[in-house]
Scaffold this active site. Sequence first.
Site, short mmCIF file in Angstrom:
data_model
loop_
_atom_site.label_atom_id
_atom_site.label_comp_id
_atom_site.label_asym_id
_atom_site.label_seq_id
_atom_site.Cartn_x
_atom_site.Cartn_y
_atom_site.Cartn_z
N CYS A 130 0.70 -1.27 0.42
CA CYS A 130 0.09 0.24 0.03
C CYS A 130 0.94 1.31 -0.21
CB CYS A 130 -0.97 0.01 1.55
SG CYS A 130 0.35 -0.54 3.22
N GLY B 67 -0.75 0.20 -4.87
CA GLY B 67 -1.66 -0.93 -4.52
C GLY B 67 -3.52 0.25 -5.16
N ASN C 96 1.55 1.32 5.76
CA ASN C 96 2.40 0.54 4.52
C ASN C 96 2.89 -0.06 5.33
OD1 ASN C 96 3.66 -0.73 1.82
ND2 ASN C 96 4.95 1.46 2.09
N GLY C 97 2.96 -1.44 5.49
CA GLY C 97 4.26 -2.50 5.94
C GLY C 97 3.47 -3.74 6.26
N TYR D 294 11.28 -2.21 -8.44
CA TYR D 294 10.20 -2.35 -9.09
C TYR D 294 9.23 -1.22 -8.85
CZ TYR D 294 6.37 -4.54 -10.46
OH TYR D 294 4.64 -5.22 -10.36
#
Length: 470
Positions: A14, A40, A114-115, A254
């Site tokens: 996310c 996301g 996020n994570g 990426y």
Amino acid sequence: MSDESVFDELNEECGVFGVFGHPDAVNLTYYGLHALQHRGQESAGIVSSEGGTFTSHRGMGLVTEVFNRATLEKLSGDTAIGHVRYSTTGESLLSNAQPLVFKYREGDIALATNGNLVNAMPIKHQLERMGSIFQTTSDTEVIAHLIARSGYSDLREAVKEALRMVKGAYAFLIMTNDQLIAALDPHGIRPLVMGRLGDSYVFASESCAFDAIGAEYEREVEPGEMIVIDRDGIQTDSITGQTRRAVCSFEYIYFARPDSDVGGLNVHAVRKRLGKQLFEEAPADADVVTGVPDSSISAAIGYAEAAGFPYELGLIKNRYIGRTFIQPNQQLREQGVKMKLSAVRRVVEGKRVVMIDDSIVRGTTSRRIVRLLREAGAAEVHVRISSPPVKNPCFYGIDTADRNGLIAASHSVEEIREAIQADSLAFLSISGLLKAIGQGGGGPHHGMCLACFDGVYPTEIYEDALVKQG
């Protein structure tokens, strides 16, 4: 190898965005989330605060599908946080869409992260035994319960206590009725940056979101740092004194947008260096270089420059294929790759082609793209990967399959080459990766998490996480 999906890409969990003290906070958050959409595509949400009152809207789908003029006008306030999600922990449900909002003894509290917390399940089970009732299956809710149960009356201390109890990767934005808190895990595995827009503060997973709203980048949030902003100004604190930077290497390879800066380095420039290093390690006798769009284009340009071969758009991505496109059988799955990617016959026909990609997960995508190039008339297809082989699952917010689903975990490079039907195949070395990113020398203090390549995780991995990911 499995044929479960057309594309076996890695997916990041996310992205988060937050604004404090700006009259147009809601719209700024909308545009910030739009810039972070690549992180996301499953759900999106915004929570705003005005005069101590929260308003929120969340939904499944892309930012532009979840929000429109009417939904944005229902949100108000000069402080807001937003979230885009791809689930790795927790099911694909609206109840798991963030930001999550909870009642707290001092008022409302909203959380976006996020994570991935690797010890979330043991903590959750302990909290449930103590009477906590969970409304979601997201590990983010664990933090809310820990904050609510804290013996500290001061929210800042309660947040610090909660974050000291969890392990893993997290970049948190926590909003209350009168303050915004940003916090990063002690290893800084996931990125989080701070900026300014006039007298207002903004936070985002990537700096590209600041460009979208005209904000000025200030700095990264440091590993283990907690920043608190309220009407009196900004304060910084430390969650723990034991920190060691280990940013996810795939942010460079990426995940991050090419126009973002991570660790003070422009992502596009890093990817070009990855391509140049890849040519040094694995040159190919070819006529043309092409990259798999979009994340591999920068590395392909770098490879082509180093090789002295022309870089061409040998593969074109159809940007209008929805993410929910369904492939109910093998025949339609094969057709699906042609709907999303097309080979340019006049570019590759009769040519020896070097195809640059950023990673190979299961190998199914690579095999199909090689086939596309051959069907378009390519005489030879040489595959070069701008990262080392992915041999280990990630527990920090990337939805890599379990180890059994990672082709490099059980196959040699030559076996993978045979499986994807390429004329040759080579991966970038770990030392080459570090050199290209500017972290040459390696060792335990290279500043990046390389666990998916070398199996060395920056935190303890708990049994529940191993069961979940395999």
